[in-house]
Scaffold this active site. Structure first.
Site, PDB file in Angstrom:
ATOM      1  N   ASN A   1      80.057  33.529  56.507  1.00  0.00           N
ATOM      2  CA  ASN A   1      79.061  33.827  57.537  1.00  0.00           C
ATOM      3  C   ASN A   1      79.615  34.966  58.393  1.00  0.00           C
ATOM      4  O   ASN A   1      80.499  34.753  59.207  1.00  0.00           O
ATOM      5  CB  ASN A   1      78.826  32.561  58.387  1.00  0.00           C
ATOM      6  CG  ASN A   1      77.902  32.827  59.561  1.00  0.00           C
ATOM      7  OD1 ASN A   1      77.233  33.857  59.626  1.00  0.00           O
ATOM      8  ND2 ASN A   1      77.857  31.895  60.502  1.00  0.00           N
ATOM      9  N   TRP A   2      79.093  36.155  58.156  1.00  0.00           N
ATOM     10  CA  TRP A   2      79.620  37.340  58.873  1.00  0.00           C
ATOM     11  C   TRP A   2      79.126  37.427  60.305  1.00  0.00           C
ATOM     12  O   TRP A   2      79.584  38.254  61.071  1.00  0.00           O
ATOM     13  CB  TRP A   2      79.221  38.625  58.130  1.00  0.00           C
ATOM     14  CG  TRP A   2      79.956  38.858  56.860  1.00  0.00           C
ATOM     15  CD1 TRP A   2      80.844  38.008  56.249  1.00  0.00           C
ATOM     16  CD2 TRP A   2      79.890  40.017  56.033  1.00  0.00           C
ATOM     17  NE1 TRP A   2      81.316  38.570  55.091  1.00  0.00           N
ATOM     18  CE2 TRP A   2      80.740  39.806  54.938  1.00  0.00           C
ATOM     19  CE3 TRP A   2      79.169  41.215  56.106  1.00  0.00           C
ATOM     20  CZ2 TRP A   2      80.912  40.753  53.921  1.00  0.00           C
ATOM     21  CZ3 TRP A   2      79.328  42.150  55.099  1.00  0.00           C
ATOM     22  CH2 TRP A   2      80.202  41.923  54.018  1.00  0.00           C
ATOM     23  N   LYS A   3      78.146  36.631  60.664  1.00  0.00           N
ATOM     24  CA  LYS A   3      77.540  36.714  62.004  1.00  0.00           C
ATOM     25  C   LYS A   3      77.121  38.176  62.292  1.00  0.00           C
ATOM     26  O   LYS A   3      76.781  38.888  61.350  1.00  0.00           O
ATOM     27  CB  LYS A   3      78.494  36.151  63.066  1.00  0.00           C
ATOM     28  CG  LYS A   3      79.041  34.783  62.656  1.00  0.00           C
ATOM     29  CD  LYS A   3      79.744  34.053  63.742  1.00  0.00           C
ATOM     30  CE  LYS A   3      80.260  32.732  63.202  1.00  0.00           C
ATOM     31  NZ  LYS A   3      80.813  31.874  64.219  1.00  0.00           N
TER      32      LYS A   3
ATOM     33  N   HIS B   1      72.474  27.098  62.727  1.00  0.00           N
ATOM     34  CA  HIS B   1      73.856  27.325  63.175  1.00  0.00           C
ATOM     35  C   HIS B   1      73.929  27.038  64.677  1.00  0.00           C
ATOM     36  O   HIS B   1      72.979  27.309  65.415  1.00  0.00           O
ATOM     37  CB  HIS B   1      74.276  28.766  62.880  1.00  0.00           C
ATOM     38  CG  HIS B   1      75.740  28.987  63.109  1.00  0.00           C
ATOM     39  ND1 HIS B   1      76.261  29.171  64.369  1.00  0.00           N
ATOM     40  CD2 HIS B   1      76.783  29.002  62.260  1.00  0.00           C
ATOM     41  CE1 HIS B   1      77.573  29.304  64.273  1.00  0.00           C
ATOM     42  NE2 HIS B   1      77.920  29.203  63.000  1.00  0.00           N
TER      43      HIS B   1
ATOM     44  N   GLU C   1      75.227  28.534  67.035  1.00  0.00           N
ATOM     45  CA  GLU C   1      74.961  29.694  67.899  1.00  0.00           C
ATOM     46  C   GLU C   1      73.458  29.921  68.054  1.00  0.00           C
ATOM     47  O   GLU C   1      72.991  30.359  69.099  1.00  0.00           O
ATOM     48  CB  GLU C   1      75.666  30.939  67.330  1.00  0.00           C
ATOM     49  CG  GLU C   1      77.175  30.851  67.543  1.00  0.00           C
ATOM     50  CD  GLU C   1      78.000  31.548  66.487  1.00  0.00           C
ATOM     51  OE1 GLU C   1      77.477  32.388  65.739  1.00  0.00           O
ATOM     52  OE2 GLU C   1      79.213  31.226  66.410  1.00  0.00           O
TER      53      GLU C   1
ATOM     54  N   GLU D   1      79.664  21.384  61.149  1.00  0.00           N
ATOM     55  CA  GLU D   1      80.474  22.333  61.920  1.00  0.00           C
ATOM     56  C   GLU D   1      80.604  21.851  63.362  1.00  0.00           C
ATOM     57  O   GLU D   1      79.702  22.113  64.183  1.00  0.00           O
ATOM     58  CB  GLU D   1      79.804  23.705  61.935  1.00  0.00           C
ATOM     59  CG  GLU D   1      79.631  24.334  60.577  1.00  0.00           C
ATOM     60  CD  GLU D   1      79.548  25.846  60.701  1.00  0.00           C
ATOM     61  OE1 GLU D   1      80.455  26.529  60.231  1.00  0.00           O
ATOM     62  OE2 GLU D   1      78.582  26.339  61.314  1.00  0.00           O
TER      63      GLU D   1
ATOM     64  N   GLY E   1      85.386  29.145  65.847  1.00  0.00           N
ATOM     65  CA  GLY E   1      86.039  30.308  66.451  1.00  0.00           C
ATOM     66  C   GLY E   1      87.145  29.963  67.426  1.00  0.00           C
ATOM     67  O   GLY E   1      87.529  30.787  68.249  1.00  0.00           O
TER      68      GLY E   1
ATOM     69  N   SER F   1      86.771  27.209  62.092  1.00  0.00           N
ATOM     70  CA  SER F   1      88.168  27.664  62.045  1.00  0.00           C
ATOM     71  C   SER F   1      88.850  27.440  60.693  1.00  0.00           C
ATOM     72  O   SER F   1      90.043  27.117  60.639  1.00  0.00           O
ATOM     73  CB  SER F   1      88.982  27.022  63.176  1.00  0.00           C
ATOM     74  OG  SER F   1      88.500  27.468  64.418  1.00  0.00           O
TER      75      SER F   1
ATOM     76  N   GLY G   1      83.647  31.554  59.006  1.00  0.00           N
ATOM     77  CA  GLY G   1      83.161  32.615  59.880  1.00  0.00           C
ATOM     78  C   GLY G   1      84.184  33.735  59.968  1.00  0.00           C
ATOM     79  O   GLY G   1      84.290  34.594  59.082  1.00  0.00           O
ATOM     80  N   GLY G   2      85.003  33.707  61.023  1.00  0.00           N
ATOM     81  CA  GLY G   2      85.952  34.790  61.311  1.00  0.00           C
ATOM     82  C   GLY G   2      86.777  35.234  60.116  1.00  0.00           C
ATOM     83  O   GLY G   2      86.891  36.439  59.844  1.00  0.00           O
TER      84      GLY G   2
HETATM   85  P1  PGA Z   1      84.706  30.258  62.318  1.00  0.00           P
HETATM   86  O1  PGA Z   1      83.112  30.171  62.298  1.00  0.00           O
HETATM   87  O2  PGA Z   1      85.188  30.085  60.896  1.00  0.00           O
HETATM   88  O3  PGA Z   1      85.005  31.612  62.879  1.00  0.00           O
HETATM   89  O4  PGA Z   1      85.184  29.151  63.192  1.00  0.00           O
HETATM   90  C1  PGA Z   1      82.447  29.266  61.470  1.00  0.00           C
HETATM   91  C2  PGA Z   1      80.979  29.366  61.707  1.00  0.00           C
HETATM   92  O5  PGA Z   1      80.555  29.591  62.845  1.00  0.00           O
HETATM   93  O6  PGA Z   1      80.158  29.242  60.800  1.00  0.00           O
END
Ligand code: PGA
Length: 243
Positions: A9-11, A94, A96, A163, A169, A206, A227-228
């Site tokens: 997930n590149w956001k 998600h 966010e 999640e 993050g 994470s 994500g990251g």
């Molecule tokens: P993260 O994000 O791996 O940076 O914690 C995961 C996500 O939000 O899908």
């Protein structure tokens, strides 16, 4: 579940250069054959990721879709547009989107329905806040978030991503035992509500090359959502080649 699923997930990150670097690296990696890899860049990078990789060994997904089919909805992208572009999956709900864009359960239900009606596989996210885990209400929170799905007639191959919000993050993850317990809970709940025992449940929050191996070894974990670490082609490749 035979092949573990790895979702990137590149956001709101990425560039044409990242599209090239990551797809070259993943396409050249022979040690990831037994994984199902799904890369979800921003809307504007989807086409490039698909067009530049006709013989690719990964799927391409979107990070969201509209709850509407078509019409006067400025700025929205429909599930059918994503399907026509060549996407196979779409992340929905998600944390966010839930917290920063106030997406409600009803809206998320409509997005999942749109995705399924257009033959996209929804990756439906759920997760508790830190306080809910502390209070011990985390299982109830997850049930409440999953409940929106059960009004939908046929969930087809919908994927669930657990999640925990406090883990996204932050470099903090639940213990392997806590991840296992939650995955067992989710699978039992899905079984009770849908009589289906083949819905995949991923862990996200994470995930990095150091912890991916122990998380992916938990039998109830069908894969991870990254994500990251997915923004580094080298780190993402390491996660994909983890046993
Ligand atoms: P993260 O994000 O791996 O940076 O914690 C995961 C996500 O939000 O899908």
């Amino acid at each position: 579940m035979e092949n573990k699923i790895i979702v990137a997930n590149w956001k709101m990150n990425g560039s044409n250069e990242l599209v090239d670097r990551i797809s070259n690296l993943i396409n050249d990696s022979l040690d990831i054959k037994s994984k199902e890899i799904i890369i979800c860049p921003s809307y504007i990078h989807i086409e490039l990721l698909i067009k530049n990789n006709t013989g690719r060994n990964f799927y391409v997904g979107s990070q969201d879709c509209s709850d509407k089919s078509d019409g006067a909805f400025t700025g929205e992208i429909s599930a059918s547009m994503l399907k026509n572009l060549g996407c196979s999956h779409v992340i929905i709900g998600h944390s966010e989107r839930r917290s920063k864009y106030s997406e409600s359960n009803q809206l998320l239900k409509d997005k999942v329905s749109e995705a399924i009606n257009n033959n996209l596989i929804p990756i439906f996210c759920c997760g508790e806040e830190a306080l809910e885990r502390k209070n011990g209400t985390h299982f109830d929170k997850i049930s409440e978030q999953l409940d929106v799905l059960f009004d939908i007639n046929d969930l087809k191959s919908t994927i669930i991503a657990y999640e925990p919000v406090w883990s996204i993050g932050t470099n903090k993850t639940p213990s392997d035992k806590e991840i296992k317990d939650m995955h067992i809970y989710i699978k039992n709940y899905l079984m009770k509500k849908t009589s289906s025992n083949n819905i995949s449940v991923l862990y996200g929050g994470s995930v990095n090359p150091e912890n991916a191996s122990s998380i992916l070894k938990i039998p109830e974990v069908d894969g991870v959502l990254v994500g990251g670490a997915s923004l580094s082609p080298e780190k993402f490749r390491l996660i994909c080649s983890t046993i």
